[in-house]
Design a protein around this motif. Structure first.
Motif, PDB file in Angstrom:
ATOM      1  N   GLY A   1      23.780  62.376  40.818  1.00 22.25           N
ATOM      2  CA  GLY A   1      24.888  63.297  41.031  1.00 22.25           C
ATOM      3  C   GLY A   1      25.861  63.415  39.878  1.00 22.25           C
ATOM      4  O   GLY A   1      26.824  64.162  39.956  1.00 22.25           O
ATOM      5  N   SER A   2      25.632  62.674  38.777  1.00 21.61           N
ATOM      6  CA  SER A   2      26.560  62.789  37.642  1.00 21.61           C
ATOM      7  C   SER A   2      26.157  63.992  36.779  1.00 21.61           C
ATOM      8  O   SER A   2      24.996  64.397  36.748  1.00 21.61           O
ATOM      9  CB  SER A   2      26.573  61.505  36.825  1.00 21.61           C
ATOM     10  N   TRP A   3      27.136  64.543  36.103  1.00 19.55           N
ATOM     11  CA  TRP A   3      26.934  65.730  35.285  1.00 19.55           C
ATOM     12  C   TRP A   3      27.067  65.387  33.803  1.00 19.55           C
ATOM     13  O   TRP A   3      27.912  64.578  33.440  1.00 19.55           O
ATOM     14  CB  TRP A   3      27.996  66.785  35.612  1.00 19.55           C
ATOM     15  N   THR A   4      26.248  66.017  32.981  1.00 19.35           N
ATOM     16  CA  THR A   4      26.444  65.957  31.534  1.00 19.35           C
ATOM     17  C   THR A   4      26.493  67.392  31.028  1.00 19.35           C
ATOM     18  O   THR A   4      25.848  68.283  31.591  1.00 19.35           O
ATOM     19  CB  THR A   4      25.317  65.197  30.806  1.00 19.35           C
ATOM     20  N   LEU A   5      27.269  67.597  29.987  1.00 23.79           N
ATOM     21  CA  LEU A   5      27.461  68.936  29.449  1.00 23.79           C
ATOM     22  C   LEU A   5      27.366  68.851  27.932  1.00 23.79           C
ATOM     23  O   LEU A   5      27.962  67.971  27.321  1.00 23.79           O
ATOM     24  CB  LEU A   5      28.848  69.426  29.887  1.00 23.79           C
ATOM     25  N   ARG A   6      26.588  69.753  27.342  1.00 26.29           N
ATOM     26  CA  ARG A   6      26.488  69.873  25.888  1.00 26.29           C
ATOM     27  C   ARG A   6      26.906  71.288  25.502  1.00 26.29           C
ATOM     28  O   ARG A   6      26.282  72.250  25.951  1.00 26.29           O
ATOM     29  CB  ARG A   6      25.052  69.625  25.404  1.00 26.29           C
ATOM     30  N   HIS A   7      27.939  71.383  24.677  1.00 23.25           N
ATOM     31  CA  HIS A   7      28.409  72.682  24.200  1.00 23.25           C
ATOM     32  C   HIS A   7      27.844  72.882  22.801  1.00 23.25           C
ATOM     33  O   HIS A   7      28.089  72.065  21.915  1.00 23.25           O
ATOM     34  CB  HIS A   7      29.943  72.683  24.186  1.00 23.25           C
ATOM     35  N   LEU A   8      27.089  73.932  22.628  1.00 25.20           N
ATOM     36  CA  LEU A   8      26.479  74.253  21.328  1.00 25.20           C
ATOM     37  C   LEU A   8      27.147  75.502  20.755  1.00 25.20           C
ATOM     38  O   LEU A   8      26.662  76.624  20.953  1.00 25.20           O
ATOM     39  CB  LEU A   8      24.975  74.471  21.508  1.00 25.20           C
TER      40      LEU A   8
ATOM     41  N   ASP B   1      27.507  81.077  22.076  1.00 27.38           N
ATOM     42  CA  ASP B   1      27.379  79.655  22.380  1.00 27.38           C
ATOM     43  C   ASP B   1      26.418  79.463  23.543  1.00 27.38           C
ATOM     44  O   ASP B   1      26.225  80.371  24.363  1.00 27.38           O
ATOM     45  CB  ASP B   1      28.730  79.052  22.811  1.00 27.38           C
ATOM     46  N   VAL B   2      25.862  78.277  23.609  1.00 27.44           N
ATOM     47  CA  VAL B   2      25.090  77.857  24.781  1.00 27.44           C
ATOM     48  C   VAL B   2      25.756  76.593  25.300  1.00 27.44           C
ATOM     49  O   VAL B   2      26.123  75.711  24.514  1.00 27.44           O
ATOM     50  CB  VAL B   2      23.613  77.586  24.432  1.00 27.44           C
ATOM     51  N   ILE B   3      25.937  76.531  26.612  1.00 29.28           N
ATOM     52  CA  ILE B   3      26.398  75.296  27.236  1.00 29.28           C
ATOM     53  C   ILE B   3      25.295  74.845  28.179  1.00 29.28           C
ATOM     54  O   ILE B   3      24.909  75.573  29.097  1.00 29.28           O
ATOM     55  CB  ILE B   3      27.739  75.461  27.965  1.00 29.28           C
ATOM     56  N   ALA B   4      24.767  73.662  27.884  1.00 26.93           N
ATOM     57  CA  ALA B   4      23.699  73.061  28.689  1.00 26.93           C
ATOM     58  C   ALA B   4      24.337  72.060  29.642  1.00 26.93           C
ATOM     59  O   ALA B   4      25.081  71.176  29.210  1.00 26.93           O
ATOM     60  CB  ALA B   4      22.693  72.368  27.782  1.00 26.93           C
ATOM     61  N   VAL B   5      24.047  72.223  30.921  1.00 25.25           N
ATOM     62  CA  VAL B   5      24.603  71.337  31.939  1.00 25.25           C
ATOM     63  C   VAL B   5      23.438  70.708  32.685  1.00 25.25           C
ATOM     64  O   VAL B   5      22.506  71.404  33.085  1.00 25.25           O
ATOM     65  CB  VAL B   5      25.504  72.118  32.927  1.00 25.25           C
ATOM     66  N   GLU B   6      23.509  69.397  32.851  1.00 23.46           N
ATOM     67  CA  GLU B   6      22.459  68.691  33.590  1.00 23.46           C
ATOM     68  C   GLU B   6      23.099  67.851  34.682  1.00 23.46           C
ATOM     69  O   GLU B   6      24.138  67.235  34.466  1.00 23.46           O
ATOM     70  CB  GLU B   6      21.652  67.796  32.666  1.00 23.46           C
ATOM     71  N   ARG B   7      22.449  67.847  35.839  1.00 26.82           N
ATOM     72  CA  ARG B   7      22.899  67.020  36.946  1.00 26.82           C
ATOM     73  C   ARG B   7      21.818  65.992  37.215  1.00 26.82           C
ATOM     74  O   ARG B   7      20.668  66.332  37.483  1.00 26.82           O
ATOM     75  CB  ARG B   7      23.131  67.857  38.193  1.00 26.82           C
ATOM     76  N   SER B   8      22.201  64.723  37.156  1.00 25.25           N
ATOM     77  CA  SER B   8      21.222  63.657  37.382  1.00 25.25           C
ATOM     78  C   SER B   8      20.963  63.512  38.876  1.00 25.25           C
ATOM     79  O   SER B   8      21.704  64.037  39.709  1.00 25.25           O
ATOM     80  CB  SER B   8      21.754  62.337  36.833  1.00 25.25           C
ATOM     81  N   GLU B   9      19.908  62.779  39.192  1.00 24.21           N
ATOM     82  CA  GLU B   9      19.604  62.543  40.608  1.00 24.21           C
ATOM     83  C   GLU B   9      20.735  61.793  41.294  1.00 24.21           C
ATOM     84  O   GLU B   9      20.939  61.924  42.486  1.00 24.21           O
ATOM     85  CB  GLU B   9      18.287  61.781  40.737  1.00 24.21           C
TER      86      GLU B   9
ATOM     87  N   ARG C   1      20.411  72.515  34.817  1.00 23.53           N
ATOM     88  CA  ARG C   1      19.137  71.965  35.297  1.00 23.53           C
ATOM     89  C   ARG C   1      19.361  70.658  36.048  1.00 23.53           C
ATOM     90  O   ARG C   1      20.313  69.929  35.783  1.00 23.53           O
ATOM     91  CB  ARG C   1      18.202  71.666  34.117  1.00 23.53           C
ATOM     92  N   ARG C   2      18.432  70.374  36.944  1.00 26.94           N
ATOM     93  CA  ARG C   2      18.421  69.091  37.659  1.00 26.94           C
ATOM     94  C   ARG C   2      17.504  68.080  36.989  1.00 26.94           C
ATOM     95  O   ARG C   2      17.593  66.897  37.242  1.00 26.94           O
ATOM     96  CB  ARG C   2      17.906  69.295  39.085  1.00 26.94           C
ATOM     97  N   SER C   3      16.567  68.577  36.190  1.00 19.33           N
ATOM     98  CA  SER C   3      15.645  67.658  35.516  1.00 19.33           C
ATOM     99  C   SER C   3      15.213  68.286  34.200  1.00 19.33           C
ATOM    100  O   SER C   3      15.462  69.464  33.958  1.00 19.33           O
ATOM    101  CB  SER C   3      14.412  67.388  36.388  1.00 19.33           C
ATOM    102  N   ARG C   4      14.531  67.488  33.400  1.00 26.30           N
ATOM    103  CA  ARG C   4      14.019  67.998  32.121  1.00 26.30           C
ATOM    104  C   ARG C   4      12.536  68.336  32.219  1.00 26.30           C
ATOM    105  O   ARG C   4      11.871  68.507  31.206  1.00 26.30           O
ATOM    106  CB  ARG C   4      14.260  66.973  31.022  1.00 26.30           C
ATOM    107  N   ARG C   5      12.062  68.453  33.438  1.00 25.87           N
ATOM    108  CA  ARG C   5      10.647  68.760  33.654  1.00 25.87           C
ATOM    109  C   ARG C   5      10.237  70.037  32.908  1.00 25.87           C
ATOM    110  O   ARG C   5       9.138  70.133  32.385  1.00 25.87           O
ATOM    111  CB  ARG C   5      10.394  68.904  35.164  1.00 25.87           C
ATOM    112  N   LEU C   6      11.149  70.999  32.853  1.00 27.31           N
ATOM    113  CA  LEU C   6      10.867  72.253  32.141  1.00 27.31           C
ATOM    114  C   LEU C   6      11.451  72.246  30.729  1.00 27.31           C
ATOM    115  O   LEU C   6      11.532  73.279  30.086  1.00 27.31           O
ATOM    116  CB  LEU C   6      11.437  73.441  32.926  1.00 27.31           C
ATOM    117  N   GLY C   7      11.880  71.080  30.255  1.00 22.12           N
ATOM    118  CA  GLY C   7      12.490  70.973  28.931  1.00 22.12           C
ATOM    119  C   GLY C   7      14.002  70.917  29.043  1.00 22.12           C
ATOM    120  O   GLY C   7      14.564  70.926  30.131  1.00 22.12           O
ATOM    121  N   LEU C   8      14.653  70.848  27.896  1.00 17.02           N
ATOM    122  CA  LEU C   8      16.114  70.844  27.869  1.00 17.02           C
ATOM    123  C   LEU C   8      16.639  72.206  28.321  1.00 17.02           C
ATOM    124  O   LEU C   8      16.001  73.232  28.052  1.00 17.02           O
ATOM    125  CB  LEU C   8      16.612  70.552  26.456  1.00 17.02           C
ATOM    126  N   PRO C   9      17.776  72.227  28.986  1.00 14.05           N
ATOM    127  CA  PRO C   9      18.294  73.515  29.468  1.00 14.05           C
ATOM    128  C   PRO C   9      18.450  74.549  28.351  1.00 14.05           C
ATOM    129  O   PRO C   9      18.081  75.717  28.520  1.00 14.05           O
ATOM    130  CB  PRO C   9      19.667  73.155  30.059  1.00 14.05           C
TER     131      PRO C   9
END
Length: 127
Positions: A111-118, A101-109, A60-68
């Motif tokens: 351009g940095s990336w965050t990744l959560r491995h569940l 597993d779910v891997i949630a990846v977010e890209r901030s405005e 996701r690019r934003s959390r507008r729709l919630g967490l990925p």
């Protein structure tokens, strides 16, 4: 397949590449990417020893729709379980343990990336 000019598809492909690299760094071997089984697309299939991990990647690019990871609802989980079972049959994998597993990846405005491995985000009996 559609051309990669679709920004959502491009974002999704970037997220999947980051997720695959993350798994590889943690000792998993990627044995399938965007594979189809019983009409279900499986983003990543990874192996480590006798463990097979079916990974749903949500980018996701934003959390507008919630967490990925919140996009992996009961219906989606049931489809993934069905697809994983079909993949295991098609590849004649019998003695393996299975994890979802779910891997949630977010890209901030910026351009940095965050990744959560569940790991073990859900299991086949509790979709």
């Amino acid at each position: 397949r559609r051309a990669m000019s679709d920004p959502r598809r491009t974002l999704g492909a970037q997220g999947e590449a980051l997720a695959a690299a993350h798994l590889a760094r943690h000792g998993y071997r990627i044995v399938g990417r965007n594979v189809r089984a019983d009409g279900v697309e499986l983003d990543l299939v990874a192996a480590r020893g006798n463990l097979r991990v079916f990974v749903e990647v949500k980018t996701r690019r934003s959390r507008r729709l919630g967490l990925p990871e919140e996009a992996v609802d009961g219906r989606k989980r049931a489809r993934l379980v069905r697809g994983a079972a079909a993949w295991m049959r098609e590849h004649r994998v019998r003695a393996a343990r299975v994890r979802f597993d779910v891997i949630a990846v977010e890209r901030s405005e910026g351009g940095s990336w965050t990744l959560r491995h569940l790991p073990g985000a859900f299991d086949a009996s509790h979709q």
